[in-house]
Write an enzyme that holds these catalytic residues in place. Sequence first.
Site, mmCIF file in Angstrom:
data_model
loop_
_atom_site.group_PDB
_atom_site.id
_atom_site.type_symbol
_atom_site.label_atom_id
_atom_site.label_comp_id
_atom_site.label_asym_id
_atom_site.label_seq_id
_atom_site.Cartn_x
_atom_site.Cartn_y
_atom_site.Cartn_z
ATOM 1 N N ASP A 12 0.823 -1.208 0.000
ATOM 2 C CA ASP A 12 0.000 0.000 0.000
ATOM 3 C C ASP A 12 0.862 1.266 0.000
ATOM 4 O O ASP A 12 1.935 1.287 0.605
ATOM 5 C CB ASP A 12 -0.909 -0.017 1.239
ATOM 6 C CG ASP A 12 -2.023 1.004 1.124
ATOM 7 O OD1 ASP A 12 -2.309 1.471 0.001
ATOM 8 O OD2 ASP A 12 -2.619 1.343 2.158
ATOM 9 N N HIS A 29 2.925 3.814 -8.880
ATOM 10 C CA HIS A 29 2.827 2.377 -9.179
ATOM 11 C C HIS A 29 4.101 1.890 -9.880
ATOM 12 O O HIS A 29 4.605 0.811 -9.600
ATOM 13 C CB HIS A 29 1.604 2.094 -10.056
ATOM 14 C CG HIS A 29 0.300 2.344 -9.349
ATOM 15 N ND1 HIS A 29 -0.002 1.772 -8.139
ATOM 16 C CD2 HIS A 29 -0.772 3.110 -9.668
ATOM 17 C CE1 HIS A 29 -1.205 2.173 -7.750
ATOM 18 N NE2 HIS A 29 -1.686 2.986 -8.654
ATOM 19 N N LEU A 122 11.176 -20.270 -5.601
ATOM 20 C CA LEU A 122 10.259 -19.354 -4.901
ATOM 21 C C LEU A 122 8.941 -19.355 -5.668
ATOM 22 O O LEU A 122 8.932 -19.261 -6.893
ATOM 23 C CB LEU A 122 10.836 -17.926 -4.897
ATOM 24 C CG LEU A 122 9.887 -16.806 -4.467
ATOM 25 C CD1 LEU A 122 9.628 -16.876 -2.955
ATOM 26 C CD2 LEU A 122 10.456 -15.428 -4.805
HETATM 27 C C1 FPP Z 1 -1.856 0.029 -3.427
HETATM 28 O O1 FPP Z 1 -1.408 1.355 -3.331
HETATM 29 C C2 FPP Z 1 -1.245 -0.616 -4.578
HETATM 30 C C3 FPP Z 1 -1.932 -1.152 -5.606
HETATM 31 C C4 FPP Z 1 -3.406 -1.171 -5.682
HETATM 32 C C5 FPP Z 1 -1.219 -1.743 -6.741
HETATM 33 C C6 FPP Z 1 0.011 -2.518 -6.429
HETATM 34 C C7 FPP Z 1 0.867 -2.518 -7.631
HETATM 35 C C8 FPP Z 1 2.208 -2.464 -7.644
HETATM 36 C C9 FPP Z 1 3.049 -2.553 -6.450
HETATM 37 C C10 FPP Z 1 2.955 -2.290 -8.918
HETATM 38 C C11 FPP Z 1 2.629 -3.273 -9.938
HETATM 39 C C12 FPP Z 1 2.860 -4.646 -9.501
HETATM 40 C C13 FPP Z 1 3.024 -5.656 -10.336
HETATM 41 C C14 FPP Z 1 3.201 -7.030 -9.804
HETATM 42 C C15 FPP Z 1 3.073 -5.441 -11.796
HETATM 43 P P1 FPP Z 1 -2.473 2.527 -3.497
HETATM 44 O O2 FPP Z 1 -2.507 2.922 -4.922
HETATM 45 O O3 FPP Z 1 -3.770 2.119 -2.903
HETATM 46 O O4 FPP Z 1 -1.790 3.647 -2.644
HETATM 47 P P2 FPP Z 1 -2.504 4.807 -1.825
HETATM 48 O O5 FPP Z 1 -3.080 4.149 -0.593
HETATM 49 O O6 FPP Z 1 -1.376 5.726 -1.495
HETATM 50 O O7 FPP Z 1 -3.539 5.414 -2.707
#
Ligand code: FPP
Length: 224
Positions: A12, A29, A122
Amino acid sequence: MNLLNHVAIIMDGNGRWGLRYKNSRNLGHKEGLKTVEKIIKSSIRNKIKFLTLYAFSTENWKRPKKEINYLFNLLENFLTSRLDDIHNQKIKIKILGYKKFSKKLNNLLNYAEKKTIKNTKLQINLALNYGSKLELINAFKEIKRGKIKINEKNLEKYLQTKNIPDPDILIRTGNTKRLSNFLLWQLAYSEIFFEKKLWPAFTEKDYIKIIKEYKNIKRNFGRI
Ligand code: FPP
């Protein structure tokens, strides 16, 4: 000292990091993906066998279409460019969740799973369009359809995590303390670590610190 077999992570904070440092949630992201790569490498170094990453929840469809498209493009490019390397490192990819994406992405995910199925170094479980409540409801439906006895062992056969041991650790970055519909059944006895840092800022050093702390916890599983 506890053995560490399975780490689950709620990654997150990408959006907040992106807005703060790059004026764009999407660039958060992109940066988050770099942390994913670092944590995969470190997991191998630390002999972890299962790494479960919450990449997209059933609730994330409520986000703006532009952000959703960006995330899936990122994933598509990542898999296309890195799959051979992942395979050579003997990493197995397994998708948790329902593959209801573009035909191209669905095919790519199926291909990645099939290509890496025999790898044993893994196992990365990528939770995509995953929601724990939906998973449990579908498991109960299957049990009812098959007129099967309801008990823990039987229920687990119908979860998407079938044959995957429960996580020893759950890490959630981003300074928020909630489970967000992630592995509600499977996390029943996991040690939970809430990390203040946003996911793109999370480092291998932070990861190792958590691993060390976990190894020294007295795990009771209901005993004293
Ligand atoms: C949550 O942060 C994150 C996500 C919903 C996406 C996770 C994706 C990645 C780490 C990158 C892509 C991964 C792969 C495997 C290709 P948020 O956007 O909810 O953050 P916020 O709480 O600050 O809004």
